[in-house]
Motif scaffolding. Structure first.
Motif: not given
Ligand SMILES: Nc1nc2c(ncn2[C@@H]2O[C@H](COP(=O)(O)OP(=O)(O)OP(=O)(O)O)[C@@H](O)[C@H]2O)c(=O)[nH]1
Ligand SMILES: [Mg+2]
Length: 253
Positions: A86-104
């Protein structure tokens, strides 16, 4: 900078907080730097966490070599370690982390997540992104977060923790190059040569190209090295990764 004071105190703080809380956590986000995803892991983390699920977050992917990041993703996949770049500075990071989190995430109901990692990797920046507001202090130096802090938003409970560092890691040149630990100016020329992947000769070429010359036309290596370090840390040397996954062909320049 004097680092020993905050380092000792905070390592204990983060460790004891995490050990106490882990039965209640749905997952832990382990933040690493995408430019050195193995060197920036905290070696003691597995022992602290036991069976608590872990998502590896390779942050600062904007300044890492994209091919190297892809190779690392393959590596974690093969090792059955969930990971996301991810790039925490960019808005897309939120969605990437949330969907990966759902998996774990374990315990379908627990939306309580702690963020852990070495200093200055962007943990607080990532959490500000996750809650959509600038609520945690961030800064380009190690030791900005001083103590554990919960932030609540949208049914999630996020725990920001101070950066941790194992004693043996503090001497790793990659951590110094990345700014995860402080450096002594005497080390800069050596570090700059390693960052440029060509030692003194590369540093001299850089210094000449940028006009860092001393009297007599010699390259001022100290000034050139300071510029290499600063440029590398803000991504101005181009996208560079400092380590390849074990067993990978070293395809970096
Ligand atoms: N290029 C780049 N810089 C980032 C990114 N995320 C964070 N940073 C920068 O990294 C620096 C450290 O960010 P912080 O969020 O304070 O890091 P931290 O891990 O909370 O640090 P400590 O609290 O000291 O442990 C800041 O200068 C951020 O702007 C990213 O995705 N890309
Ligand atoms: Mg912080």
């Amino acid at each position: 900078m004097g680092t020993s004071d905050w380092r000792a105190g905070h390592m204990g703080h983060a460790a004891s907080t995490l050990k106490r809380l882990k039965p209640y956590l749905g997952a832990v986000l382990e933040v690493v730097d995408a430019r050195a995803p193995e060197a920036t892991r905290y070696p003691g983390l597995g022992a602290w966490l036991g069976t608590c699920p872990r998502l590896l977050v390779m942050n600062k992917a904007d300044v890492a070599d994209p091919a190297a990041t892809a190779a690392w993703q393959q590596h974690w996949l093969a090792a059955a370690q969930p990971a996301v770049a991810v790039v925490a500075l960019a808005p897309a990071a939120r969605g990437h982390v949330l969907s990966a989190l759902e998996g774990v995430r374990r315990m379908a109901k627990s939306r309580r997540v702690a963020v852990i990692g070495l200093p200055n990797l962007g943990k607080s920046t990532l959490l500000n992104r996750m809650v959509g507001q600038h609520r945690l202090r961030t800064g380009n130096r190690p030791g900005v977060t001083r103590g554990p802090q919960w932030i609540l938003a949208d049914g999630w409970e996020w725990l920001d923790l101070p950066g941790v560092l194992a004693n043996a890691q503090a001497r790793d040149w990659r951590l110094k190059a990345l700014g995860a630990v402080g450096t002594d100016p005497e080390e800069w020329e050596d570090l700059a040569g390693k960052i440029l992947q060509g030692g003194e000769a590369a540093l001299d070429a850089f210094g000449r190209a940028r006009g860092f010359l001393a009297r007599g036309g010699e390259v001022d290596r100290h000034r050139a090295a300071a510029a290499v370090m600063a440029d590398f840390q803000r991504g101005a040397l181009g996208r560079r990764t400092l380590e390849s996954p074990p067993g990978a062909l070293d395809g970096r320049e």
